[in-house]
Motif scaffolding. Structure first.
Motif, mmCIF file in Angstrom:
data_model
loop_
_atom_site.group_PDB
_atom_site.id
_atom_site.type_symbol
_atom_site.label_atom_id
_atom_site.label_comp_id
_atom_site.label_asym_id
_atom_site.label_seq_id
_atom_site.Cartn_x
_atom_site.Cartn_y
_atom_site.Cartn_z
ATOM 1 N N GLU A 148 0.834 -1.205 0.000
ATOM 2 C CA GLU A 148 0.000 0.000 0.000
ATOM 3 C C GLU A 148 0.866 1.251 0.000
ATOM 4 O O GLU A 148 1.815 1.361 0.754
ATOM 5 N N GLY A 149 0.549 2.188 -0.882
ATOM 6 C CA GLY A 149 1.312 3.421 -0.986
ATOM 7 C C GLY A 149 2.522 3.321 -1.891
ATOM 8 O O GLY A 149 3.238 4.292 -2.086
ATOM 9 N N ALA A 150 2.765 2.141 -2.441
ATOM 10 C CA ALA A 150 3.892 1.939 -3.369
ATOM 11 C C ALA A 150 3.371 1.093 -4.534
ATOM 12 O O ALA A 150 2.366 1.446 -5.134
ATOM 13 N N TYR A 151 4.045 0.008 -4.828
ATOM 14 C CA TYR A 151 3.601 -0.872 -5.907
ATOM 15 C C TYR A 151 2.707 -1.958 -5.337
ATOM 16 O O TYR A 151 3.050 -2.600 -4.344
ATOM 17 N N VAL A 152 1.565 -2.156 -5.962
ATOM 18 C CA VAL A 152 0.652 -3.237 -5.618
ATOM 19 C C VAL A 152 0.426 -4.042 -6.892
ATOM 20 O O VAL A 152 0.124 -3.477 -7.947
ATOM 21 N N PRO A 156 -2.801 -11.056 -13.532
ATOM 22 C CA PRO A 156 -2.039 -11.357 -14.752
ATOM 23 C C PRO A 156 -2.760 -10.859 -16.008
ATOM 24 O O PRO A 156 -3.983 -10.999 -16.132
ATOM 25 N N GLY A 157 -1.996 -10.231 -16.881
ATOM 26 C CA GLY A 157 -2.531 -9.770 -18.159
ATOM 27 C C GLY A 157 -3.323 -8.481 -18.107
ATOM 28 O O GLY A 157 -3.850 -8.044 -19.120
ATOM 29 N N GLN A 158 -3.404 -7.843 -16.953
ATOM 30 C CA GLN A 158 -4.151 -6.595 -16.841
ATOM 31 C C GLN A 158 -3.197 -5.434 -16.584
ATOM 32 O O GLN A 158 -2.144 -5.605 -15.979
ATOM 33 N N GLU A 159 -3.607 -4.274 -17.050
ATOM 34 C CA GLU A 159 -2.825 -3.057 -16.817
ATOM 35 C C GLU A 159 -2.927 -2.643 -15.347
ATOM 36 O O GLU A 159 -3.917 -2.931 -14.681
ATOM 37 N N LEU A 160 -1.908 -1.967 -14.874
ATOM 38 C CA LEU A 160 -1.953 -1.432 -13.513
ATOM 39 C C LEU A 160 -2.914 -0.251 -13.471
ATOM 40 O O LEU A 160 -2.775 0.683 -14.268
ATOM 41 N N PRO A 161 -3.876 -0.273 -12.554
ATOM 42 C CA PRO A 161 -4.738 0.903 -12.423
ATOM 43 C C PRO A 161 -3.882 2.109 -12.023
ATOM 44 O O PRO A 161 -3.134 2.047 -11.055
#
Length: 184
Positions: A148-152, A156-161
């Protein structure tokens, strides 16, 4: 005062934003040296000359021959982002066949402030090596920008919100080690 950032990138989609990230880091007062895994270098092969011109340093992705002088200034900070599942595990295990993994591993041993932000998906999280590698790197003194607050992680196969959180990593360079932006 010039501060030198070694920015190391694995082959993950956020690597395609690296020119913008370099410009952002430079605007914050960093002299950026870009290192890539061999696959990331292949992905960016048509941009390598432009990236070298942008940083003022050669982009490195392979070891030099023994006896050749180092072409980069010494690092003040190392940021390995995006760090793929493979690069993270290699680093945690001390497997240094890749130039950037070796320099990151040596940076920890030299006491250079070192940070890592992964780029993995939820399937990687279920593999036992993920947690082990995060714990090993953290125990070695690497600041792991995960959670939380960094990379979550994303499915698989989906873009990062919201995209890869490059700003979190660049902000952490300043705060985590007590560094302050160099006045313009």
């Amino acid at each position: 005062m010039t501060r030198t950032l070694y920015l190391f990138c694995s082959a993950a989609p956020p690597v395609f934003d690296v020119a913008r990230v370099i410009e952002d880091a430079q605007s914050r007062g960093w002299d950026v040296c870009l290192g890539l895994t061999p696959t990331a270098a292949r992905w960016l092969e048509h941009s390598l000359d432009g990236l070298a011109a942008l940083t003022g340093h050669p982009v490195r992705f392979a070891y030099d021959l023994p006896g050749q002088p180092d072409v980069w200034p010494e690092a003040d900070v190392i940021l390995f982002a995006p760090a793929t599942f493979g690069s993270m595990n290699e680093w945690a295990l001390g497997l240094t066949a890749k130039f950037v993994v070796s320099v990151a591993a040596q940076g920890v041993g030299k006491g250079i402030p070192t940070m890592m932000m992964p780029c993995v998906n939820e399937a990687h999280l279920r593999h036992p090596a993920f947690g082990t590698s995060v714990a090993t790197l953290g125990a070695a003194g690497v600041t792991v920008l995960y959670g939380e607050g960094a990379y979550v992680a994303n499915p698989p196969g989906q873009e990062l919100p919201g995209g890869y959180p490059w700003g979190v990593a660049l902000n952490a360079l300043e705060g985590a080690y007590g560094l302050r932006p160099t006045p313009p």
